[in-house]
Design an enzyme around this catalytic site. Structure first.
Site, PDB file in Angstrom:
ATOM      1  N   ASP A  61     -12.159 -12.807 -67.072  1.00 21.85           N
ATOM      2  CA  ASP A  61     -11.321 -12.508 -68.230  1.00 21.85           C
ATOM      3  C   ASP A  61     -12.065 -12.974 -69.476  1.00 21.85           C
ATOM      4  OD1 ASP A  61      -9.308 -12.227 -70.142  1.00 21.85           O
ATOM      5  OD2 ASP A  61      -8.385 -14.151 -69.607  1.00 21.85           O
ATOM      6  N   SER A  62     -12.588 -12.002 -70.235  1.00 26.26           N
ATOM      7  CA  SER A  62     -13.315 -12.314 -71.467  1.00 26.26           C
ATOM      8  C   SER A  62     -12.364 -12.170 -72.643  1.00 26.26           C
ATOM      9  CB  SER A  62     -14.518 -11.373 -71.628  1.00 26.26           C
ATOM     10  OG  SER A  62     -15.199 -11.654 -72.826  1.00 26.26           O
ATOM     11  N   GLY A  63     -11.844 -13.325 -73.102  1.00 27.27           N
ATOM     12  CA  GLY A  63     -10.914 -13.322 -74.220  1.00 27.27           C
ATOM     13  C   GLY A  63     -11.616 -13.583 -75.539  1.00 27.27           C
ATOM     14  N   ASN A  64     -10.840 -13.903 -76.553  1.00 20.47           N
ATOM     15  CA  ASN A  64     -11.400 -14.114 -77.882  1.00 20.47           C
ATOM     16  C   ASN A  64     -12.136 -15.443 -78.009  1.00 20.47           C
ATOM     17  OD1 ASN A  64     -10.484 -11.733 -79.435  1.00 20.47           O
ATOM     18  ND2 ASN A  64      -8.454 -12.471 -78.870  1.00 20.47           N
ATOM     19  N   THR A  65     -11.836 -16.391 -77.119  1.00 23.05           N
ATOM     20  CA  THR A  65     -12.439 -17.719 -77.267  1.00 23.05           C
ATOM     21  C   THR A  65     -13.332 -18.139 -76.106  1.00 23.05           C
ATOM     22  OG1 THR A  65     -10.429 -18.721 -76.329  1.00 23.05           O
ATOM     23  CG2 THR A  65     -10.562 -18.549 -78.729  1.00 23.05           C
ATOM     24  N   GLY A 103      -4.030  -3.478 -75.595  1.00 21.30           N
ATOM     25  CA  GLY A 103      -4.956  -4.487 -75.100  1.00 21.30           C
ATOM     26  C   GLY A 103      -4.903  -4.614 -73.596  1.00 21.30           C
ATOM     27  N   ASP A 142      -5.582  -7.056 -71.725  1.00 25.28           N
ATOM     28  CA  ASP A 142      -4.987  -8.316 -71.280  1.00 25.28           C
ATOM     29  C   ASP A 142      -3.466  -8.202 -71.206  1.00 25.28           C
ATOM     30  OD1 ASP A 142      -4.995  -8.023 -74.059  1.00 25.28           O
ATOM     31  OD2 ASP A 142      -5.266 -10.162 -74.456  1.00 25.28           O
ATOM     32  N   THR A 196       3.748 -33.824 -93.667  1.00 22.13           N
ATOM     33  CA  THR A 196       3.183 -32.479 -93.817  1.00 22.13           C
ATOM     34  C   THR A 196       2.623 -31.936 -92.515  1.00 22.13           C
ATOM     35  OG1 THR A 196       2.666 -32.887 -96.136  1.00 22.13           O
ATOM     36  CG2 THR A 196       1.478 -31.090 -95.072  1.00 22.13           C
TER      37      THR A 196
END
Length: 236
Positions: free
Chosen positions: A10-14, A91, A93, A167
């Site tokens: 699984d080649s994801g964005n990261t 997509g 995925d 914050t």
């Protein structure tokens, strides 16, 4: 002995993640992938990729003796009917996660939530994809705030969706609360009839604050790849 079980990638964005039988992990570079292939004596690979970093051509060039199959979104595979008129724009995925959800829960509503660089939600009624949402993921939202409002710090997520007292917590909890609200609003009209699947690297953050019954399955895409491979293997 050469394994007849494929190595799922699984080649994801990261990162590049792998699944083999009941084992999973991640890979940083081609040398680690080479070692993994040698360890399991792999003869074929099934790839899902949303980037151009890892492609069938790349893998075939590195491993010419290995059969590489790339998962491609296909209308009607294993009975899954997609809402998209042009299925190629969906997509891979998301598609594989829906195939997996159908395998785990063949009837009734399924809500599939993937928490990564993007947060995606898809709703499936039995075998019919109704549609979905795509919004920036938790970390992507935090980075965007920091980049576009320089006075706001970059935060590290630590869970919690209650009102923030500083914050960092206001950003952290606000982003998470918006994700929770979107999922719960999606599930609400289904009147408790939906099986909710949560997957992806940030699944734990959502799960800890989600007020609807759900199942966390970090390997859902590998279940989908296996479903895809078995369907194509069955069809020849």
């Amino acid at each position: 002995m050469v394994s007849d079980q494929p190595l799922f990638l699984d080649s994801g964005n990261t990162r590049l993640k792998w699944g083999y039988k009941d084992r999973t992990g991640s890979i940083e570079d081609s040398s680690e992938l080479t070692a993994l292939i040698r360890q399991f004596n792999i003869s074929n690979i099934v790839l899902a990729s949303v980037t151009q970093k890892w492609t069938p051509a790349t893998l075939s060039g590195l491993f010419p003796s290995i059969l590489v199959r790339s998962a491609i979104v296909e209308q009607g595979l294993d009975g899954l009917m997609l809402a998209y008129k042009d299925e190629s724009s969906l997509g891979v995925d998301r598609w594989l996660n829906m195939l997996a959800a159908m395998h785990h829960s063949p009837t009734g509503f399924k809500v599939v939530v993937s928490m990564g660089t993007a947060m995606t939600i898809d709703v499936v009624d039995s075998n019919r994809h109704i549609g979905g949402y795509i919004v920036p993921g938790l970390l992507t939202q935090a980075k965007s705030l920091h980049q576009n409002a320089s006075a706001l710090p970059m935060v590290e997520f630590s869970g919690g969706a209650e009102l923030g007292g500083n914050t960092q917590d206001c950003i952290n909890h606000g982003i998470l609360r918006s994700a929770v609200a979107l999922v719960e609003a999606t599930v609400a009209p289904l009147a408790g009839q939906a099986m909710v699947f949560v997957t992806g690297g940030d699944a734990g953050y959502l799960s800890n604050s989600l007020g609807v019954e759900h199942k966390v399955n970090r390997n859902l895409i590998f279940d989908g790849l296996k479903t895809y491979w078995l369907a194509k293997h069955r069809d020849g």
